[in-house]
Motif scaffolding. Structure first.
Motif, mmCIF file in Angstrom:
data_model
loop_
_atom_site.group_PDB
_atom_site.id
_atom_site.type_symbol
_atom_site.label_atom_id
_atom_site.label_comp_id
_atom_site.label_asym_id
_atom_site.label_seq_id
_atom_site.Cartn_x
_atom_site.Cartn_y
_atom_site.Cartn_z
ATOM 1 N N THR A 148 0.854 -1.181 0.000
ATOM 2 C CA THR A 148 0.000 0.000 0.000
ATOM 3 C C THR A 148 0.897 1.240 0.000
ATOM 4 O OG1 THR A 148 -0.130 -0.153 2.412
ATOM 5 C CG2 THR A 148 -1.929 -1.135 1.144
ATOM 6 N N PRO A 149 0.356 2.398 -0.386
ATOM 7 C CA PRO A 149 1.206 3.593 -0.525
ATOM 8 C C PRO A 149 1.940 3.950 0.767
ATOM 9 C CG PRO A 149 -0.914 3.954 -1.582
ATOM 10 C CD PRO A 149 -1.013 2.648 -0.845
ATOM 11 N N GLY A 150 3.235 4.159 0.619
ATOM 12 C CA GLY A 150 4.029 4.661 1.734
ATOM 13 C C GLY A 150 4.422 3.642 2.781
ATOM 14 N N ARG A 151 4.140 2.358 2.546
ATOM 15 C CA ARG A 151 4.488 1.378 3.572
ATOM 16 C C ARG A 151 4.896 0.061 2.926
ATOM 17 N NH1 ARG A 151 4.170 1.043 8.942
ATOM 18 N NH2 ARG A 151 4.463 -1.046 9.761
ATOM 19 N N ARG A 152 6.013 -0.493 3.404
ATOM 20 C CA ARG A 152 6.471 -1.795 2.934
ATOM 21 C C ARG A 152 6.803 -2.669 4.131
ATOM 22 N NH1 ARG A 152 9.946 -2.693 -2.206
ATOM 23 N NH2 ARG A 152 8.674 -4.566 -1.948
ATOM 24 N N THR B 248 5.095 -3.586 -6.213
ATOM 25 C CA THR B 248 4.019 -3.284 -7.150
ATOM 26 C C THR B 248 3.833 -1.778 -7.313
ATOM 27 O OG1 THR B 248 2.437 -3.457 -5.318
ATOM 28 C CG2 THR B 248 2.741 -5.413 -6.700
ATOM 29 N N ALA B 249 4.670 -0.980 -6.648
ATOM 30 C CA ALA B 249 4.493 0.470 -6.677
ATOM 31 C C ALA B 249 4.696 1.044 -8.073
ATOM 32 C CB ALA B 249 5.452 1.140 -5.703
ATOM 33 N N ALA B 250 5.494 0.368 -8.921
ATOM 34 C CA ALA B 250 5.766 0.877 -10.262
ATOM 35 C C ALA B 250 4.670 0.501 -11.260
ATOM 36 C CB ALA B 250 7.109 0.346 -10.757
ATOM 37 N N VAL C 186 -2.454 4.194 6.728
ATOM 38 C CA VAL C 186 -2.742 2.898 6.110
ATOM 39 C C VAL C 186 -4.241 2.697 5.926
ATOM 40 C CG1 VAL C 186 -0.618 1.833 6.960
ATOM 41 C CG2 VAL C 186 -2.697 1.665 8.341
ATOM 42 N N MET C 187 -5.033 3.205 6.848
ATOM 43 C CA MET C 187 -6.476 3.027 6.722
ATOM 44 C C MET C 187 -7.054 3.842 5.574
ATOM 45 S SD MET C 187 -7.422 0.777 8.920
ATOM 46 C CE MET C 187 -9.197 0.999 9.015
ATOM 47 N N ALA C 188 -6.392 4.945 5.203
ATOM 48 C CA ALA C 188 -6.888 5.769 4.098
ATOM 49 C C ALA C 188 -6.938 4.981 2.798
ATOM 50 C CB ALA C 188 -6.017 7.006 3.945
ATOM 51 N N SER C 189 -6.012 4.018 2.626
ATOM 52 C CA SER C 189 -6.007 3.221 1.398
ATOM 53 C C SER C 189 -7.242 2.342 1.262
ATOM 54 C CB SER C 189 -4.754 2.329 1.363
ATOM 55 O OG SER C 189 -3.582 3.095 1.420
ATOM 56 N N LEU C 190 -7.871 1.997 2.381
ATOM 57 C CA LEU C 190 -9.035 1.115 2.356
ATOM 58 C C LEU C 190 -10.274 1.786 1.791
ATOM 59 C CD1 LEU C 190 -8.725 -0.607 5.816
ATOM 60 C CD2 LEU C 190 -8.953 -1.825 3.673
#
Length: 334
Positions: free
Chosen positions: A224-228, A236-238, A307-311
């Motif tokens: 997810t964006p900004g976290r690995r 998969t960010a690319a 992280v919750m914003a991605s949901l």
């Protein structure tokens, strides 16, 4: 049932609370009753069923940490609603209106994903809810052989409406030929063992270990964006494609990562939110002491909100995902 759960809660998660109550009663020399000022405040914790299930076990540990971290005595009363997907509990939480900080919700990733795909039962809008504690596990795509595959991939998926389907969307956006193999009520590992599939999604506290146990090579982190969680894996960010499709893909990934989140209602008073957040820091500290192989990241504050914003993507992304499900998998929510 609620009374039984409450007694269990006070014995386990509320052990420290019982000690505090007894101590104050002794100081007051009141053999029968605790002084009025020592009476604990009460909060209701809505959670998915079944009673004694995974959500309740996780919530017990969270509640114990929060009770110990609150500046005043607190009793957490569990209320189990509906099944493990969490939709029934989330719907009830959404009807409560303005929050007084005395009702919280355990939200699993599956509930957010069912709203994403258009499940008619999911009648809640969680964008303004406040994430207090988040348990964030890993999620990877694993398969046989090396990445990238040299032949069209057969991807084992539980069902079209499962969050694992977002990995198929990612493969489409990456231009990797793939065919879904739906396993329905069977574990995806069985399809690979029978030679019916080549790859599957693995999510949990230790997905790399799960991949090795299944005889698979971890190929990609479904991040997810900004976290690995597994930076040693390809990202998969690319992945390129329309912005709405990328947001939809990341929302599916986030549902895989979210083990559970503890939510406060919108419009909860600022001082109440501050008390809960201080208690959440205590929970995070306790979780950080768990063995690395057994635990998952315990997120609070800005990390939890990020992280919750991605949901909960914007409506165009939700529409894009539903259109892709219909076009690619001939599926739409009932």
């Amino acid at each position: 049932m609620m009374e039984t759960a409450r007694r269990h809660w006070l014995r386990g998660a509320g052990a420290g609370l019982a000690t505090a109550l007894l101590g104050r009663a002794a100081q007051a020399q009141a053999p029968v009753a605790v002084r009025p000022e020592a009476q604990p405040e009460s909060a209701v914790l809505l959670m998915p069923g079944p009673e004694g299930g995974a959500a309740m076990r996780w919530a017990e540990g969270v509640a114990a940490g929060l009770v110990r971290g609150m500046p005043h005595l607190m009793v957490m009363r569990p209320q189990v609603l509906g099944g493990p997907d969490g939709v029934t509990a989330a719907n009830r939480f959404a009807t409560l209106g303005a929050g007084n900080g005395r009702t919280l919700l355990v939200l699993p990733g599956q509930a957010a994903h069912l709203r994403l795909v258009g499940e008619s039962r999911a009648q809640f809008s969680p964008e303004a809810w406040l994430p207090l504690c988040v348990s964030w596990q890993g999620a990877v795509l694993g398969g046989r052989g090396a990445w990238p595959p040299t032949s069209p991939l057969r991807l084992a998926l539980p069902s079209p409406d499962a969050p694992e389907a977002s990995a198929l969307l990612a493969l489409d956006l990456m231009g990797v030929p793939a065919t879904p193999v739906f396993t329905r009520n069977q574990p995806p590992e069985d399809s690979l063992a029978r030679g019916q599939a080549d790859a599957m999604v693995l999510s949990g506290p230790a997905p790399l270990r799960l991949a090795r146990q299944a005889g698979l090579t971890p190929w990609l982190e479904l991040e997810t964006p900004g976290r690995r969680e597994h930076p040693q894996l390809p990202s998969t960010a690319a992945t390129s494609g329309p912005a709405a499709a990328l947001e939809a893909m990341q929302a599916g990934f986030a549902a895989l990562h979210l083990r559970a989140a503890l939510m406060l209602p919108e419009l909860t008073a600022a001082d109440t939110v501050a008390s809960w957040r201080r208690a959440a820091l205590r929970w995070q500290e306790e979780e950080s002491r768990q063995p690395a192989e057994a635990g998952v990241p315990a997120l609070v504050g800005a990390e939890a909100r990020a992280v919750m914003a991605s949901l909960f993507p914007a409506p165009p992304a939700m529409l894009a995902y539903r259109e892709w499900l219909l076009r690619r998998l001939s599926w739409q929510a009932g």
